[in-house]
Scaffold this active site. Sequence first.
Site, mmCIF file in Angstrom:
data_model
loop_
_atom_site.group_PDB
_atom_site.id
_atom_site.type_symbol
_atom_site.label_atom_id
_atom_site.label_comp_id
_atom_site.label_asym_id
_atom_site.label_seq_id
_atom_site.Cartn_x
_atom_site.Cartn_y
_atom_site.Cartn_z
ATOM 1 N N THR A 93 0.586 -1.374 0.144
ATOM 2 C CA THR A 93 0.188 -0.160 0.348
ATOM 3 C C THR A 93 0.761 0.838 0.419
ATOM 4 O OG1 THR A 93 -1.580 -1.020 1.636
ATOM 5 C CG2 THR A 93 -1.471 1.162 1.628
ATOM 6 N N LYS A 168 -7.997 1.689 -3.272
ATOM 7 C CA LYS A 168 -7.531 1.014 -1.495
ATOM 8 C C LYS A 168 -7.651 2.140 -0.386
ATOM 9 C CE LYS A 168 -5.250 -1.251 1.721
ATOM 10 N NZ LYS A 168 -5.284 -2.231 2.071
ATOM 11 N N LYS A 243 -1.511 4.761 8.765
ATOM 12 C CA LYS A 243 -0.601 4.791 7.055
ATOM 13 C C LYS A 243 -1.941 5.237 6.201
ATOM 14 C CE LYS A 243 1.874 2.423 4.183
ATOM 15 N NZ LYS A 243 2.219 0.939 3.760
HETATM 16 P P1 NAD Z 1 5.958 -5.293 7.552
HETATM 17 O O1 NAD Z 1 6.721 -4.817 7.751
HETATM 18 O O2 NAD Z 1 5.532 -7.091 8.580
HETATM 19 O O3 NAD Z 1 6.878 -6.354 5.969
HETATM 20 C C1 NAD Z 1 7.258 -5.384 5.041
HETATM 21 C C2 NAD Z 1 8.978 -6.052 4.571
HETATM 22 O O4 NAD Z 1 9.608 -5.483 4.131
HETATM 23 C C3 NAD Z 1 9.701 -6.327 5.545
HETATM 24 O O5 NAD Z 1 9.754 -7.622 6.634
HETATM 25 C C4 NAD Z 1 10.819 -5.565 5.830
HETATM 26 O O6 NAD Z 1 12.011 -6.218 6.037
HETATM 27 C C5 NAD Z 1 10.494 -6.076 4.014
HETATM 28 N N1 NAD Z 1 11.629 -4.726 3.252
HETATM 29 C C6 NAD Z 1 11.876 -3.514 2.855
HETATM 30 N N2 NAD Z 1 12.743 -3.127 2.817
HETATM 31 C C7 NAD Z 1 13.054 -4.288 1.857
HETATM 32 C C8 NAD Z 1 14.207 -4.240 0.661
HETATM 33 N N3 NAD Z 1 14.625 -2.999 0.049
HETATM 34 N N4 NAD Z 1 14.709 -5.143 0.042
HETATM 35 C C9 NAD Z 1 13.863 -6.668 0.590
HETATM 36 N N5 NAD Z 1 12.966 -6.230 1.672
HETATM 37 C C10 NAD Z 1 12.455 -4.409 1.874
HETATM 38 O O7 NAD Z 1 4.699 -5.323 6.215
HETATM 39 P P2 NAD Z 1 3.660 -5.926 6.022
HETATM 40 O O8 NAD Z 1 2.136 -5.785 7.021
HETATM 41 O O9 NAD Z 1 3.632 -7.554 5.335
HETATM 42 O O10 NAD Z 1 2.636 -4.816 5.049
HETATM 43 C C11 NAD Z 1 3.348 -4.886 3.746
HETATM 44 C C12 NAD Z 1 1.926 -3.839 3.146
HETATM 45 O O11 NAD Z 1 0.703 -4.791 2.660
HETATM 46 C C13 NAD Z 1 1.985 -2.637 3.700
HETATM 47 O O12 NAD Z 1 2.601 -1.435 2.675
HETATM 48 C C14 NAD Z 1 1.302 -2.492 3.788
HETATM 49 O O13 NAD Z 1 0.610 -1.244 4.193
HETATM 50 C C15 NAD Z 1 0.280 -3.732 3.120
HETATM 51 N N6 NAD Z 1 -0.535 -3.911 4.330
HETATM 52 C C16 NAD Z 1 -0.605 -4.861 5.684
HETATM 53 C C17 NAD Z 1 -1.851 -4.614 6.194
HETATM 54 C C18 NAD Z 1 -1.823 -6.517 7.490
HETATM 55 O O14 NAD Z 1 -2.751 -6.642 7.856
HETATM 56 N N7 NAD Z 1 -0.751 -5.780 7.763
HETATM 57 C C19 NAD Z 1 -3.042 -5.164 5.324
HETATM 58 C C20 NAD Z 1 -3.150 -4.923 4.006
HETATM 59 C C21 NAD Z 1 -2.026 -4.118 3.559
#
Ligand code: NAD
Length: 294
Positions: A93, A168, A243
Site C-alpha cells: 500500500t 484502496k 498510514k
Molecule cells: P512488514 O513490515 O511486516 O513487511 C515488510 C517487509 O519488507 C519487512 O519484512 C522488511 O524487512 C521488508 N523490506 C523493506 N525494505 C526492503 C528491501 N529493500 N528489500 C527487501 N525487503 C525489504 O509489513 P506488512 O504488514 O507485511 O505490510 C506490507 C504492505 O502491505 C504494507 O504496504 C502495508 O501497508 C500493506 N498491508 C498490510 C496489511 C496488514 O494487515 N499487515 C493489510 C493490508 C495491506
Amino acid sequence: MTNIAFIGLGNMGGPMAANLVKAGHSVRGFDLEAVSRGAAAEGGVTIGASNTEIVADADVVVTMLPAGRHVIAVLDEILGTARQGSLIIDSSTIDFDNARRAHAMAKQRGFHFLDAPVSGGTGGARAGTLTFMCGGDDAAFAAARPLLENMGKRIVHCGGAGAGQAAKICNNMILGATMIATCEAFVLGEKLGLAPQALFDVVSTSSGQSWSTTAYCPVPGPVPAAPSNNGYKPGFASALMLKDLRLSQEAASSVGATTAMGALATQIYAMHNAWGEGGADFSGIIHLIRGKEK
Ligand code: NAD
C-alpha cells in the site's frame, strides 16, 4: 508453473509467497530481515542472496514492502537485472504519486507493471482470501490475474496506473470514518443504558449498518470472530489504519478533494497511536472514545 521472485517477506508477503508455492510455482524470495526470510523458508520459499539475484530468472516479480520509498528504491535496484519484458506486481500500500512513478519507471525500461494493493489483512494473506485492487493496462492485469487468484479470492481491475492504490485508500478512508462513527454509537448506547447486543441487532439490519458493525463489531460479543473478542489484537493494526488515512489525505490535497471526515478520522487515529495503541487492532479506538483504560 511460473518463476516468481518475491521481495518483502513480512507479515503479509511471507504467507502470500507461501500460497504461491502451494499453487505449484517456483518462488524465490528475499527480505532484509533474517526473521522474515526464516519464516518464508518454512513456507517453502527458496531464499536468495539479494533482490537483484532473485529477479534475474523470474518471469514475475512481486513486491510487498512498507511504503512508497521502499518500492521506488527496490525498483531502482532491480530494473537493471530483472528479465526484460517481465511483469512486476506491487502489492504494497503506497502513495498514489509513487505508484504512478513506479509505473513510469517500469514502463520506460520495458517492463509490465501492476499496482495491486490488498485488503484482508494477515488472516486473508494466510488463507489466500485477499482482495486485490489493481491498476495498470489490460495486458498486465490479464497476465497477473492467475497468480493473484492463488493469493486472493476477489481480483478487481480498477483502471489504469495507480487506480488500485486509489481504490484502496478510498475504501480505507470510509472504513476509518465508519469505525469511529460505530464506536461513538456503541459508547453513546452504553451511556444510555442500551445493551450492545440490542444495538447490534438493530444497527446490523438498519440504515446505520456497515462492515464495521456487521463483520467487525468493536464491542465484544455480537461478532465472535471480531478482534474485540480477542483482546483487540490485530486484525488490522491502528498504525496501518493511520498510514492509509494519511495516504488518503496526501492524495486529497494533491487533487484538491474535500475530505473533512477523512481528515478528522486521520487526527483521531493519530491520537489513538499517540496513546500507545498503534499495535492494537484499529477497532480498539473504542477505548479512546470511551475515555477509559484499555
Ligand atoms: P512488514 O513490515 O511486516 O513487511 C515488510 C517487509 O519488507 C519487512 O519484512 C522488511 O524487512 C521488508 N523490506 C523493506 N525494505 C526492503 C528491501 N529493500 N528489500 C527487501 N525487503 C525489504 O509489513 P506488512 O504488514 O507485511 O505490510 C506490507 C504492505 O502491505 C504494507 O504496504 C502495508 O501497508 C500493506 N498491508 C498490510 C496489511 C496488514 O494487515 N499487515 C493489510 C493490508 C495491506
